[in-house]
Design an enzyme around this catalytic site. Structure first.
Site, PDB file in Angstrom:
ATOM      1  N   GLN A  39       0.829  -1.201   0.000  1.00  7.90           N
ATOM      2  CA  GLN A  39       0.000   0.000   0.000  1.00  7.90           C
ATOM      3  C   GLN A  39       0.871   1.262   0.000  1.00  7.90           C
ATOM      4  OE1 GLN A  39      -3.362  -0.291  -0.281  1.00  7.90           O
ATOM      5  NE2 GLN A  39      -2.993  -2.488  -0.399  1.00  7.90           N
ATOM      6  N   CYS A  40       0.216   2.379  -0.182  1.00  8.76           N
ATOM      7  CA  CYS A  40       0.872   3.684  -0.203  1.00  8.76           C
ATOM      8  C   CYS A  40       1.693   3.884   1.074  1.00  8.76           C
ATOM      9  CB  CYS A  40      -0.193   4.774  -0.318  1.00  8.76           C
ATOM     10  SG  CYS A  40       0.447   6.462  -0.325  1.00  8.76           S
ATOM     11  N   PRO A  41       2.949   4.389   0.971  1.00 10.82           N
ATOM     12  CA  PRO A  41       3.614   4.913  -0.231  1.00 10.82           C
ATOM     13  C   PRO A  41       4.507   3.897  -0.941  1.00 10.82           C
ATOM     14  CG  PRO A  41       4.904   5.477   1.683  1.00 10.82           C
ATOM     15  CD  PRO A  41       3.725   4.667   2.192  1.00 10.82           C
ATOM     16  N   GLY A  42       4.332   2.593  -0.656  1.00 11.07           N
ATOM     17  CA  GLY A  42       5.185   1.569  -1.240  1.00 11.07           C
ATOM     18  C   GLY A  42       5.285   1.601  -2.760  1.00 11.07           C
ATOM     19  N   ASP A  66      -3.003  -1.137  -5.200  1.00  6.91           N
ATOM     20  CA  ASP A  66      -3.416   0.079  -4.489  1.00  6.91           C
ATOM     21  C   ASP A  66      -4.242   0.942  -5.438  1.00  6.91           C
ATOM     22  OD1 ASP A  66      -3.719   2.382  -3.051  1.00  6.91           O
ATOM     23  OD2 ASP A  66      -1.581   2.864  -2.913  1.00  6.91           O
TER      24      ASP A  66
END
Length: 270
Positions: A39-42, A66
């Site tokens: 998920q963010c920010p991945g 995401d």
């Protein structure tokens, strides 16, 4: 490895400072990256690091689950000067293609500014607020901008070592040490903490959803060059010694922070 015919990514930029009008647009190599399950920010961090390995004109295709990633990728391209090629959905997977721009195209579409940094004052040690801070800091760092987090008062608890060396403290310092969270693993939620059950539930849900833990986000911030500054005055008041903080942390005061804020166009107090 040459791209297959259906994997051709052709440069369509109208900029002529690097490429002659008579020169044919080259067939670009496409690099595919899997960012599914994070998920963010991945996904944005993967986009940034992967783009650094590409040559100008080459394309990156990144797959993510995401739902916010396509919009984030488009915004990232606007901020960095790269070209957002396309976005599509395939069985719940979002497929985004981005072309790495030439240096001169970046200069034209993304002119240099004297104030493009981001600064955060982390005053809170609430788990949810600390998480938000590191998510935002990593997202800002992914654009290549200078990012600084200034840890003050309760925010110092987010950067304490898990295994701290023995340090000499006065009576007040010892009292603060007993009352405050010993490290980031002991941080509480701002709401519905329920004696620590809420924080444990939050971490469990994050793990199930593929969201990086606070400690992982903090490590990513360090790896992406985010500057950590601990407020000296807050450390003195709360009896926190430099040896108790992460090795990456530097010590500074209000003038240090104001200097960073002067160079930034976004300053947030959390």
């Amino acid at each position: 490895i040459p791209a297959a015919p259906e994997d051709v990514c052709v440069r369509k930029s109208s900029n002529t400072c690097c490429v002659s009008q008579e020169e044919k647009a080259p067939v670009a190599r496409i690099v595919r990256i899997d960012a599914c399950g994070i998920q963010c920010p991945g996904p944005i961090l993967k986009l940034k690091t992967s783009m650094e390995q590409l040559q100008s004109g080459e394309c990156l295709e990144i797959r993510a689950t995401d739902a916010g990633f396509p919009r984030d990728a488009e915004a990232w391209c606007r901020m960095t000067g790269n070209r957002f090629v396309s976005a599509q959905t395939e069985n719940g997977t979002y497929i985004v293609r981005v072309e790495k721009a030439t240096p001169c195209a970046m200069e034209v579409s993304h002119p240099v500014s004297t104030a493009k940094g981001k600064t955060f004052i982390l005053f809170s040690d609430d788990l949810d607020k600390v998480l938000a801070t590191f998510v935002l800091a990593n997202g800002a760092a992914a654009t290549g901008e200078k990012v600084t987090i200034f840890f003050t008062f309760w925010g110092l608890n987010a950067i304490k070592k898990t295994e701290k060396p023995k340090v000499k403290k006065d009576w007040f310092g010892k009292m603060f040490g007993v009352m405050l969270p010993s490290d980031s693993m002991k941080l509480k939620l701002s709401k519905m903490n329920m004696g620590g059950m809420g924080a444990r539930m939050m971490r469990h849900i994050m793990k199930r959803k593929g969201i990086d833990s606070l400690e992982s986000l903090r490590r990513q911030a360090i790896e992406n060059g985010v500057e950590f500054i601990a407020c000296q005055m807050s450390m003195d008041v709360m009896g926190v010694k430099k040896e108790e903080l992460l090795d990456h942390v530097t010590i500074g005061g209000v003038a240090t922070y104001m200097g960073r804020a002067e160079e930034a166009n976004v300053n947030l107090f959390i």
